[in-house]
Enzyme design. Structure first.
Site, PDB file in Angstrom:
ATOM      1  N   TYR A   1       0.869  -1.179   0.000  1.00  0.00           N
ATOM      2  CA  TYR A   1       0.000   0.000   0.000  1.00  0.00           C
ATOM      3  C   TYR A   1       0.908   1.232   0.000  1.00  0.00           C
ATOM      4  CZ  TYR A   1      -4.231   2.551   1.514  1.00  0.00           C
ATOM      5  OH  TYR A   1      -5.282   3.410   1.612  1.00  0.00           O
TER       6      TYR A   1
ATOM      7  N   GLU B   1     -12.264   4.967  -6.398  1.00  0.00           N
ATOM      8  CA  GLU B   1     -10.953   5.246  -5.817  1.00  0.00           C
ATOM      9  C   GLU B   1     -10.110   6.124  -6.722  1.00  0.00           C
ATOM     10  OE1 GLU B   1     -10.146   4.193  -2.716  1.00  0.00           O
ATOM     11  OE2 GLU B   1      -8.338   5.407  -2.916  1.00  0.00           O
ATOM     12  N   ASP B   2      -9.560   7.167  -6.143  1.00  0.00           N
ATOM     13  CA  ASP B   2      -8.597   8.023  -6.825  1.00  0.00           C
ATOM     14  C   ASP B   2      -9.098   8.572  -8.163  1.00  0.00           C
ATOM     15  OD1 ASP B   2      -7.157   7.614  -4.593  1.00  0.00           O
ATOM     16  OD2 ASP B   2      -5.430   6.670  -5.530  1.00  0.00           O
TER      17      ASP B   2
ATOM     18  N   ASN C   1      -0.559  11.443   0.435  1.00  0.00           N
ATOM     19  CA  ASN C   1       0.273  10.282   0.080  1.00  0.00           C
ATOM     20  C   ASN C   1       0.869  10.471  -1.296  1.00  0.00           C
ATOM     21  OD1 ASN C   1      -0.484   8.774   2.417  1.00  0.00           O
ATOM     22  ND2 ASN C   1      -2.459   8.370   1.444  1.00  0.00           N
TER      23      ASN C   1
ATOM     24  N   LYS D   1      -5.768  -1.948  -2.625  1.00  0.00           N
ATOM     25  CA  LYS D   1      -6.887  -1.715  -1.700  1.00  0.00           C
ATOM     26  C   LYS D   1      -7.628  -3.020  -1.435  1.00  0.00           C
ATOM     27  CE  LYS D   1      -7.213   2.942  -1.279  1.00  0.00           C
ATOM     28  NZ  LYS D   1      -7.558   3.808  -0.198  1.00  0.00           N
TER      29      LYS D   1
ATOM     30  N   ASN E   1      -4.838   6.922   7.933  1.00  0.00           N
ATOM     31  CA  ASN E   1      -5.096   6.454   6.572  1.00  0.00           C
ATOM     32  C   ASN E   1      -6.441   5.771   6.511  1.00  0.00           C
ATOM     33  OD1 ASN E   1      -4.932   4.664   4.127  1.00  0.00           O
ATOM     34  ND2 ASN E   1      -3.007   5.793   3.982  1.00  0.00           N
TER      35      ASN E   1
ATOM     36  N   ARG F   1      -6.256  10.581 -10.437  1.00  0.00           N
ATOM     37  CA  ARG F   1      -5.596  11.203  -9.275  1.00  0.00           C
ATOM     38  C   ARG F   1      -5.105  10.071  -8.377  1.00  0.00           C
ATOM     39  NH1 ARG F   1      -5.710  10.301  -4.440  1.00  0.00           N
ATOM     40  NH2 ARG F   1      -7.648  11.129  -3.647  1.00  0.00           N
TER      41      ARG F   1
ATOM     42  N   ASP G   1     -13.734   6.628  -0.747  1.00  0.00           N
ATOM     43  CA  ASP G   1     -13.013   6.857   0.511  1.00  0.00           C
ATOM     44  C   ASP G   1     -12.059   8.043   0.413  1.00  0.00           C
ATOM     45  OD1 ASP G   1     -10.902   5.825  -0.915  1.00  0.00           O
ATOM     46  OD2 ASP G   1     -10.317   4.358   0.581  1.00  0.00           O
ATOM     47  N   ASP G   2     -11.921   8.625  -0.763  1.00  0.00           N
ATOM     48  CA  ASP G   2     -11.081   9.818  -0.877  1.00  0.00           C
ATOM     49  C   ASP G   2     -11.872  11.072  -0.552  1.00  0.00           C
ATOM     50  OD1 ASP G   2      -8.686   8.496  -1.782  1.00  0.00           O
ATOM     51  OD2 ASP G   2      -9.761   8.125  -3.624  1.00  0.00           O
TER      52      ASP G   2
HETATM   53  N1  LIG Z   1      -4.546   9.559   4.298  1.00  0.00           N
HETATM   54  C1  LIG Z   1      -5.609   9.164   3.644  1.00  0.00           C
HETATM   55  O1  LIG Z   1      -6.325   8.245   4.067  1.00  0.00           O
HETATM   56  C2  LIG Z   1      -5.995   9.827   2.372  1.00  0.00           C
HETATM   57  C3  LIG Z   1      -5.135  10.672   1.752  1.00  0.00           C
HETATM   58  N2  LIG Z   1      -5.485  11.269   0.578  1.00  0.00           N
HETATM   59  C4  LIG Z   1      -4.484  12.141  -0.031  1.00  0.00           C
HETATM   60  O2  LIG Z   1      -5.021  13.440  -0.159  1.00  0.00           O
HETATM   61  C5  LIG Z   1      -4.350  14.095  -1.204  1.00  0.00           C
HETATM   62  C6  LIG Z   1      -5.298  14.969  -1.981  1.00  0.00           C
HETATM   63  O3  LIG Z   1      -6.344  14.242  -2.525  1.00  0.00           O
HETATM   64  P1  LIG Z   1      -7.560  14.999  -3.249  1.00  0.00           P
HETATM   65  O4  LIG Z   1      -8.370  15.740  -2.259  1.00  0.00           O
HETATM   66  O5  LIG Z   1      -8.292  13.996  -4.046  1.00  0.00           O
HETATM   67  O6  LIG Z   1      -6.724  15.959  -4.180  1.00  0.00           O
HETATM   68  P2  LIG Z   1      -7.143  17.156  -5.086  1.00  0.00           P
HETATM   69  O7  LIG Z   1      -5.943  17.525  -5.876  1.00  0.00           O
HETATM   70  O8  LIG Z   1      -8.411  16.874  -5.791  1.00  0.00           O
HETATM   71  O9  LIG Z   1      -7.472  18.313  -4.039  1.00  0.00           O
HETATM   72  C7  LIG Z   1      -6.465  18.973  -3.363  1.00  0.00           C
HETATM   73  C8  LIG Z   1      -7.022  20.203  -2.695  1.00  0.00           C
HETATM   74  O10 LIG Z   1      -5.933  20.818  -2.033  1.00  0.00           O
HETATM   75  C9  LIG Z   1      -5.869  22.188  -2.417  1.00  0.00           C
HETATM   76  N3  LIG Z   1      -4.479  22.646  -2.477  1.00  0.00           N
HETATM   77  C10 LIG Z   1      -3.549  22.354  -3.408  1.00  0.00           C
HETATM   78  N4  LIG Z   1      -2.398  22.980  -3.109  1.00  0.00           N
HETATM   79  C11 LIG Z   1      -2.600  23.666  -1.988  1.00  0.00           C
HETATM   80  C12 LIG Z   1      -1.806  24.522  -1.188  1.00  0.00           C
HETATM   81  N5  LIG Z   1      -0.539  24.757  -1.498  1.00  0.00           N
HETATM   82  N6  LIG Z   1      -2.349  25.083  -0.105  1.00  0.00           N
HETATM   83  C13 LIG Z   1      -3.620  24.822   0.223  1.00  0.00           C
HETATM   84  N7  LIG Z   1      -4.444  24.032  -0.490  1.00  0.00           N
HETATM   85  C14 LIG Z   1      -3.931  23.466  -1.585  1.00  0.00           C
HETATM   86  C15 LIG Z   1      -6.511  22.256  -3.795  1.00  0.00           C
HETATM   87  O11 LIG Z   1      -7.009  23.561  -3.974  1.00  0.00           O
HETATM   88  P3  LIG Z   1      -7.796  24.047  -5.276  1.00  0.00           P
HETATM   89  O12 LIG Z   1      -9.163  23.462  -5.128  1.00  0.00           O
HETATM   90  O13 LIG Z   1      -7.769  25.516  -5.161  1.00  0.00           O
HETATM   91  O14 LIG Z   1      -7.041  23.506  -6.449  1.00  0.00           O
HETATM   92  C16 LIG Z   1      -7.601  21.192  -3.698  1.00  0.00           C
HETATM   93  O15 LIG Z   1      -8.793  21.705  -3.189  1.00  0.00           O
HETATM   94  C17 LIG Z   1      -3.614  13.035  -2.020  1.00  0.00           C
HETATM   95  O16 LIG Z   1      -2.236  13.166  -1.789  1.00  0.00           O
HETATM   96  C18 LIG Z   1      -4.102  11.727  -1.425  1.00  0.00           C
HETATM   97  O17 LIG Z   1      -3.074  10.757  -1.388  1.00  0.00           O
HETATM   98  C19 LIG Z   1      -6.691  11.065  -0.023  1.00  0.00           C
HETATM   99  C20 LIG Z   1      -7.579  10.207   0.547  1.00  0.00           C
HETATM  100  C21 LIG Z   1      -7.331   9.543   1.808  1.00  0.00           C
HETATM  101  C1  LIG Z   2      -5.113   6.588   0.974  1.00  0.00           C
HETATM  102  C2  LIG Z   2      -5.764   7.001  -0.247  1.00  0.00           C
HETATM  103  O1  LIG Z   2      -6.825   6.520  -0.578  1.00  0.00           O
HETATM  104  C3  LIG Z   2      -5.153   8.014  -1.047  1.00  0.00           C
HETATM  105  O2  LIG Z   2      -4.094   8.505  -0.680  1.00  0.00           O
HETATM  106  O3  LIG Z   2      -5.712   8.347  -2.086  1.00  0.00           O
HETATM  107 MG   LIG Z   3      -7.314   7.060  -2.617  1.00  0.00          MG
END
Ligand SMILES: NC(=O)C1=CN([C@@H]2O[C@H](COP(=O)(O)OP(=O)(O)OC[C@H]3O[C@@H](n4cnc5c(N)ncnc54)[C@H](OP(=O)(O)O)[C@@H]3O)[C@@H](O)[C@H]2O)C=CC1
Ligand SMILES: CC(=O)C(=O)O
Ligand SMILES: [Mg+2]
Length: 588
Positions: free
Chosen positions: A139, A282-283, A444, A210, A488, A192, A305-306
């Protein structure tokens, strides 16, 4: 965008939409052939008993050198194996020794994938018994690198690939998968992948990883799990030029073409596997993820789950505060502030914000960056899920630490998160805990983490409670050892899926996600808190998953979306008894 699906449905552009097979299809299991009428095509399935060489080549039944003398006679294995009999325990010991010899994590990953393809039960035995050591391999973070190099390391398909070429025949493609009783699907379109961006078809590593956790951590049978990648192209120029790229060599399809393929897929899954098959999105990139979830959550058993753990975290925390304090949701949302790439999300930006951000646009003057936001809001919890590494800088962490000092602590704490936000503090043990800034760097893989464990502890002078999406080793600071938590969604989705399966749930509601979170929180011990850990250890994950499953199932029964009746009295026992165990079986 919201009209895209509607147009597809109204225009009947993909399928002859049979209401039973798409929306509102009742609760009974509906499997393809059972529904076939004379003019429908069926797949001629046959079953045979594996023996001899083919038994050794069948990962589901292969036991390596563990076949007994009797089994070797009965199954034509004489001469195909060396004379020694090696127990599963010894095989496990040998393999762990081999895996530990690899210095490069990707080599460990490849060797584990080879094991999965050779001897499934041994693979799961290793994963379950050595979860803390092997989770970072199958993972995050290693799976991220595996996806980046998937074309080069690809040997055998581990899931189904559905590309634009399969448009119009997705139902047939599903029937090509060798297993028939599927209970959990994880599907990605690869746009993504973790925080690594668009990896196209090579995102397949994620559904595969997963689902191996659904089995190892949640006890869902491996044969009931189906990894799927939808290939609509990629906008990753590097991959488009890569001669080993395994996906369609074209730019991503969007709009109608994209949604038609997705709609055909969702309809075909329901038609083939029935209404109780779980589909985890997912993603997917946010610009599709929200719409897909909104479209299918009322007709299919789906979750993401994201996003349900992304801005969804904000919503779930607001819901939980509201539940605990009886304050209206609109009020509890105001305790949570989000920051995106343009700065603090505030009401003056409302007109230009995407819909999912609007509930978080509170009254405040504009603030252009995270540091400014931390100084202005004075959060107690900072959660990052921006996908951008290194954004929790020294200045940000110091500012967070200083506004969570016993001398400056606000009497009415607000709490931060996501894109970056603010959350209600969980169960402080004492006033000392109330002084501690909580930092959750969820992005991540490790390269995208908002800060490292060492940075969080050092910059906060050892006061931070820290957890991250990808694991970090314990850190020594000022003579003390700090154990970072791993925040996570792997804590949640395996048990969550099991809960849906054991209750025969047909829909996912937010309350069920909350039930899962509450069950996880209840598994955090005083010993964990005393060590600064806000999560239980992964080594106890099967027990945790059983509790999560039971709580989710209980909620499903309460909400009337469970179909497995009567409701078992003891849902924890029921969950435990349903869990797959990887010990070798005896063959007659
Ligand atoms: N630990 C866990 O269980 C999980 C972790 N994740 C992680 O979360 C991360 C993001 O996923 P996701 O939400 O789908 O990604 P997206 O790229 O869709 O969204 C990222 C968000 O962060 C904002 N952003 C980007 N850069 C900055 C910055 N410098 N300062 C502040 N805000 C910023 C973006 O703003 P804007 O809208 O303005 O572009 C956007 O709204 C990934 O790395 C993923 O691995 C995801 C799911 C679960
Ligand atoms: C953990 C997870 O689902 C992610 O980083 O997208
Ligand atoms: Mg994910």
């Amino acid at each position: 965008m919201e009209s895209t699906f509607k147009e597809i449905r109204d225009g009947q552009s993909v399928l002859d939409l049979d209401p039973k097979s798409t929306v509102g299809g009742g609760v009974e299991d509906v499997y393809g052939e059972d529904r076939a009428t004379e003019d429908k095509l069926v797949t001629p399935w046959t079953f045979s008993v594996a023996s001899g060489y083919s038994l050794l080549r069948d990962p589901q039944y292969n036991k390596g050198l563990a076949f007994t003398e009797k089994e070797r006679d009965a199954h034509y294995l004489r001469g195909l194996l060396p004379p020694i009999i090696l127990s599963q325990q010894l095989q496990e010991k040998k393999l762990m020794q081999n895996i530990r010899q690899y210095q490069v994590p990707l080599q460990k990953y490849i060797s584990l994938m080879e094991l999965q393809e050779r001897n499934e039960r041994l693979f799961y035995k290793l994963l379950i018994d050595n979860v803390e050591e092997l989770l970072p391999v199958v993972y995050t973070p290693t799976v991220g690198e595996a996806c980046q190099k998937y074309g080069s390391i690809f040997k055998r398909p581990q899931g189904l690939y559905i590309s634009l070429k399969e448009k119009g025949k997705i139902l047939e493609v599903l029937k090509n998968w060798p297993e028939r009783t599927i209970q959990a699907i994880v599907v990605t379109d690869g746009e993504r992948i973790l925080g690594l961006g668009d990896l196209g078809c090579q995102g397949m590593g994620i559904p595969v990883g997963k689902l191996s956790l659904y089995t190892a951590l949640g006890g869902v049978r491996p044969s009931a799990c189906l990894p799927i990648t939808i290939d609509v192209g990629t906008n990753n120029e590097q991959l488009l030029k890569d001669e080993f790229y395994i996906g369609l060599r074209q730019r991503r399809a969007t709009g109608k073409e994209y949604y038609e393929l997705l709609h055909e897929f969702m309809s075909a899954v329901k038609q083939n596997y029935g209404e109780k098959v779980l589909i985890q999105f997912e993603d997917f990139a946010n610009h599709n993820a929200f719409e897909l979830l909104a479209e299918y959550r009322t007709t299919h058993l789906v979750f993401n789950d994201d996003i349900q753990a992304g801005t969804g975290i904000a919503e779930l925390i607001a819901l939980e505060i509201s539940k605990q304090t009886k304050a209206p949701l609109e009020e509890t949302r105001k305790k949570i502030w989000l920051v995106d790439s343009k700065g603090l999300i505030v009401s003056s930006r409302k007109d230009s914000l995407q819909n999912f951000k609007k509930p978080w646009a509170h009254e405040h003057e504009p603030v252009k960056d995270l540091l400014g936001a931390v100084k202005a809001i004075k959060p107690t919890v900072l959660i990052g899920s921006s996908g951008v590494g290194k954004t929790f800088t020294k200045e940000v962490v110091e500012a967070l630490a200083s506004c969570n000092d016993v001398h400056t602590l606000s009497q009415n704490p607000v709490y931060i998160f996501k894109l970056y936000f603010h959350k209600e503090k969980a169960k402080p043990n004492s006033i000392n805990d109330m002084q501690k800034p909580i930092i959750m760097a969820l992005s991540n893989p490790t390269s995208q983490s908002e800060c490292t464990a060492e940075e969080a502890y050092t910059w906060s002078k050892g006061r931070a409670i820290f957890a991250s999406g990808s694991p970090f080793d314990p850190v020594e600071y000022d003579g003390k050892t700090y154990v970072p938590g791993q925040s996570n969604n792997a804590y949640i989705f395996p048990g969550f899926g099991l809960g849906l399966i054991i209750s025969g749930a047909i829909r996912v509601h937010d309350e069920m996600l909350l039930a899962a979170s509450e069950a996880l929180a209840s598994q955090v011990t005083k010993e964990n808190f005393d060590k600064g850990m806000i999560y239980p250890r992964f080594s106890t994950i099967r027990k945790i998953s059983a509790h999560i499953a039971a709580n989710v199932a209980a909620k499903a029964y309460e909400l009337g979306v469970a179909t497995r009746l009567p409701r078992p009295k003891d849902l924890v026992k029921c969950a435990e008894s349903c869990m797959y165990t990887p010990v070798y079986r005896n063959y007659r």
